[in-house]
Write a protein that holds these residues in place. Structure first.
Motif, PDB file in Angstrom:
ATOM      1  N   VAL A  10       0.846  -1.180   0.000  1.00 28.54           N
ATOM      2  CA  VAL A  10       0.000   0.000   0.000  1.00 28.54           C
ATOM      3  C   VAL A  10       0.888   1.238   0.000  1.00 28.54           C
ATOM      4  O   VAL A  10       1.864   1.305   0.741  1.00 28.54           O
ATOM      5  CB  VAL A  10      -0.907   0.003   1.255  1.00 28.54           C
ATOM      6  N   GLU A  11       0.563   2.207  -0.839  1.00 32.84           N
ATOM      7  CA  GLU A  11       1.278   3.485  -0.854  1.00 32.84           C
ATOM      8  C   GLU A  11       0.458   4.494  -0.059  1.00 32.84           C
ATOM      9  O   GLU A  11      -0.767   4.448  -0.067  1.00 32.84           O
ATOM     10  CB  GLU A  11       1.445   3.946  -2.296  1.00 32.84           C
ATOM     11  N   LYS A  12       1.144   5.398   0.638  1.00 33.03           N
ATOM     12  CA  LYS A  12       0.515   6.382   1.534  1.00 33.03           C
ATOM     13  C   LYS A  12      -0.260   5.656   2.635  1.00 33.03           C
ATOM     14  O   LYS A  12      -1.378   6.025   2.978  1.00 33.03           O
ATOM     15  CB  LYS A  12      -0.393   7.335   0.783  1.00 33.03           C
ATOM     16  N   GLU A  42      12.325   6.779  -0.654  1.00 32.27           N
ATOM     17  CA  GLU A  42      10.874   6.656  -0.793  1.00 32.27           C
ATOM     18  C   GLU A  42      10.254   5.814   0.326  1.00 32.27           C
ATOM     19  O   GLU A  42       9.078   5.959   0.633  1.00 32.27           O
ATOM     20  CB  GLU A  42      10.516   6.039  -2.143  1.00 32.27           C
ATOM     21  N   ARG A  43      11.071   4.967   0.966  1.00 35.96           N
ATOM     22  CA  ARG A  43      10.597   4.140   2.085  1.00 35.96           C
ATOM     23  C   ARG A  43      10.883   4.760   3.444  1.00 35.96           C
ATOM     24  O   ARG A  43      10.286   4.367   4.437  1.00 35.96           O
ATOM     25  CB  ARG A  43      11.248   2.757   2.024  1.00 35.96           C
ATOM     26  N   ASN A  49      10.940  12.839   0.467  1.00 36.93           N
ATOM     27  CA  ASN A  49      10.422  12.152  -0.717  1.00 36.93           C
ATOM     28  C   ASN A  49       9.702  10.844  -0.400  1.00 36.93           C
ATOM     29  O   ASN A  49       9.403  10.069  -1.309  1.00 36.93           O
ATOM     30  CB  ASN A  49      11.551  11.859  -1.700  1.00 36.93           C
ATOM     31  N   CYS A  50       9.432  10.608   0.874  1.00 38.49           N
ATOM     32  CA  CYS A  50       8.815   9.344   1.276  1.00 38.49           C
ATOM     33  C   CYS A  50       7.420   9.195   0.669  1.00 38.49           C
ATOM     34  O   CYS A  50       6.615  10.128   0.665  1.00 38.49           O
ATOM     35  CB  CYS A  50       8.727   9.255   2.800  1.00 38.49           C
ATOM     36  N   LEU A  51       7.133   8.000   0.165  1.00 39.81           N
ATOM     37  CA  LEU A  51       5.817   7.671  -0.386  1.00 39.81           C
ATOM     38  C   LEU A  51       5.012   6.811   0.588  1.00 39.81           C
ATOM     39  O   LEU A  51       3.910   6.384   0.280  1.00 39.81           O
ATOM     40  CB  LEU A  51       5.971   6.957  -1.728  1.00 39.81           C
TER      41      LEU A  51
END
Length: 67
Positions: A10-12, A42-43, A49-51
């Protein structure tokens, strides 16, 4: 009766706009896919810039992040 279990990247995660990006049969497959497809920044929840990707488990339609 067998339980239907799937692991979902899952993103966000936990936020408005959360959405599924992949479904897998095992936790390790989901985690490996997430690590291959998202950069370290991103992690990283402290990086700008984390998603916010995460893996949740869904058992018979009920979701949980307690994997």
């Amino acid at each position: 009766m067998t339980k239907r279990i799937k692991y979902i990247v899952v993103e966000k995660s936990g936020m408005v706009g959360e959405h599924d990006v992949g479904t897998f049969g095992t936790y390790s497959a989901a985690l490996n896919w997430m690590e291959r497809n998202y950069s370290e920044s991103e992690r990283d929840h402290t990086h700008r810039n984390c998603l916010f990707p995460d893996v949740c488990v869904e058992v018979d339609g009920e979701r949980s992040y307690d994997v």
